[in-house]
Design an enzyme around this catalytic site. Sequence first.
Site, PDB file in Angstrom:
ATOM      1  N   SER A 129      -9.566   1.516   2.638  1.00  0.00           N
ATOM      2  CA  SER A 129      -8.854   2.393   1.774  1.00  0.00           C
ATOM      3  C   SER A 129      -7.912   1.619   1.066  1.00  0.00           C
ATOM      4  O   SER A 129      -7.203   2.264   0.100  1.00  0.00           O
ATOM      5  CB  SER A 129      -8.006   3.640   2.412  1.00  0.00           C
ATOM      6  OG  SER A 129      -7.292   3.022   3.566  1.00  0.00           O
TER       7      SER A 129
ATOM      8  N   LYS B 207       0.849  -1.228   0.050  1.00  0.00           N
ATOM      9  CA  LYS B 207       0.179   0.054  -0.023  1.00  0.00           C
ATOM     10  C   LYS B 207       0.860   1.463   0.042  1.00  0.00           C
ATOM     11  O   LYS B 207       1.858   1.401   0.743  1.00  0.00           O
ATOM     12  CB  LYS B 207      -0.835   0.023   1.457  1.00  0.00           C
ATOM     13  CG  LYS B 207      -1.868   1.241   1.468  1.00  0.00           C
ATOM     14  CD  LYS B 207      -2.932   0.863   2.298  1.00  0.00           C
ATOM     15  CE  LYS B 207      -3.713   1.746   2.626  1.00  0.00           C
ATOM     16  NZ  LYS B 207      -4.738   1.726   3.706  1.00  0.00           N
TER      17      LYS B 207
ATOM     18  N   SER C  41      -9.880  -0.522   7.056  1.00  0.00           N
ATOM     19  CA  SER C  41      -9.290  -0.336   5.576  1.00  0.00           C
ATOM     20  C   SER C  41      -8.646  -1.749   4.937  1.00  0.00           C
ATOM     21  O   SER C  41      -8.222  -1.849   3.894  1.00  0.00           O
ATOM     22  CB  SER C  41      -8.418   0.634   5.758  1.00  0.00           C
ATOM     23  OG  SER C  41      -9.035   1.991   5.350  1.00  0.00           O
TER      24      SER C  41
HETATM   25  N1  GLN Z   1     -13.094   3.909   5.928  1.00  0.00           N
HETATM   26  C1  GLN Z   1     -12.723   4.262   7.115  1.00  0.00           C
HETATM   27  C2  GLN Z   1     -12.414   5.695   6.972  1.00  0.00           C
HETATM   28  O1  GLN Z   1     -12.846   6.458   6.109  1.00  0.00           O
HETATM   29  C3  GLN Z   1     -11.478   3.674   7.548  1.00  0.00           C
HETATM   30  C4  GLN Z   1     -10.159   4.046   6.990  1.00  0.00           C
HETATM   31  C5  GLN Z   1      -9.094   3.196   7.366  1.00  0.00           C
HETATM   32  O2  GLN Z   1      -9.225   2.153   8.018  1.00  0.00           O
HETATM   33  N2  GLN Z   1      -7.863   3.732   6.922  1.00  0.00           N
HETATM   34  O3  GLN Z   1     -11.817   6.458   8.000  1.00  0.00           O
END
Ligand code: GLN
Length: 486
Positions: free
Chosen positions: A156, A81, A180
């Site tokens: 994400s 990532k 994420s």
């Molecule tokens: N979707 C969640 C957010 O927008 C989690 C993001 C993540 O785990 N980095 O914060």
Amino acid sequence: MNTNLKNLTIKNFREGLTEKKFSAFEITEEYFKYIEKKDPETNAYLLLLKEPALKQASEADVKAAKGEKLAPLTGIPLAIKDNILIENEITTSASKILENYKASYDATVIKKLKNEDALFLGKTNMDEFAMGSSTENSAFKKTKNPHDLSRVPGGSSGGSAAAVAADMAVAALGSDTGGSIRQPASFCGVVGLKPTYGAVSRYGLMAMASSLDQIGPITKTVEDAEILFNAIKGFDSMDATSAQLQTTGYKQKKPEELVVGLPKEYFIEGLDNQTSKAINEAIESLKKSGIKFKEISLPYTKYALSCYYIIMPAEVSANLTRFDGIRYARIASRGSQTESLKEIYFRQRGEGFGPEVKRRIILGTFVLSSGYYDAYYAKAQKVRKLIKEDFDKAFDSSENGVDVILTPVSPTPAFHFNEKTDDPLKMYLSDIFTIPVNLAGLPAISIPTRPMESPPVGFQLIGKHFRENDILEIGKLYERINNITQ
Ligand code: GLN
């Protein structure tokens, strides 16, 4: 040689390499050929690292040829990532503000993987600074779900999940602050493990919300998630919150001896039908293998989303102040000679950050501001404690005494592009089942239900602190029942 990249797991890559069925170089070359053909439609990668990867692959082959003892990950092609630093490589967190930023050191997880002679095919797309649930917040491209190109891959870590699902990497690393790793794994039909907070070093991970962030594996099987987790876990003096896994004084139970809790707050009416059916079938098949289930209650679940959307932006607003346009400067945009400091900040941050990042910085600055701190931030910290206590009670042997908790990962399978982009609240709600785990710092894994649905559905197993083994054991049992692994 024509290896089927589809069936390539860490486990059988290693067997193939030691039995000299193929070389790491051949496989890596094949990956790049396939990525060049396939990725223009999927958009999982932001950057390919062809030259260093092929060099690392030949070095792995030399070791194998000499008959040296190979590390568990020797020659394994991974996707990383783009918020995890690899020395000398561009690392953007999918943000324009970092489009030219070259990492000056390796993240601890990367160092550990390099020590095992793993190699990196490239950096994967993500929501900008890991803020989002669909990878639509990337400043650079939209990653598509390999199972259905009209749907999002989740986020994400959408690029990492899509790369593994589309056979463009054997496995990948993602990061999980509120879901994420688990949610994109679930949307793309792969396995995603969020380790216990502190189990994996965060050094060299671009911080989103430091009290919630964890790095973890995205893989094709639970067995592979375990191998990759074992390679990256462990105490690191460079991360003050990292911990040694506490495994002493604990006898690993067989999967059949584990009691699994089903929290009634997670099996709600709004749950999508296909999701609910697939998860119930998974529960039934685990029951048939002797696992005992018990209904439990986690009453503070309903406050988790509000609590997260105060704590997370507060930490985001503090962590992202370092991107001031002077350090990590964007070469693409130069102001006039007479620009004041404030003007530099305004221009660089104004142009460099996307709308979701700005929204969270503003929200976080507000909840931390004097006069509001107690009403929002301090209160959210108290609620966080109550959410954690809900889990403690469920796991406590004098109360409910469950070993593991099973829930859906997401209320729906992968949604379509632009379905939720106009309404941030709708997008935030898609993380309702993953966020409590981060607030409580627990380990959790997302596993695709079998036979794989279309679009895929994942179920989540949540374990006690540092008991990754419990959730991995049940996950492996589930895969054995379904003939995914032996
Ligand atoms: N979707 C969640 C957010 O927008 C989690 C993001 C993540 O785990 N980095 O914060």
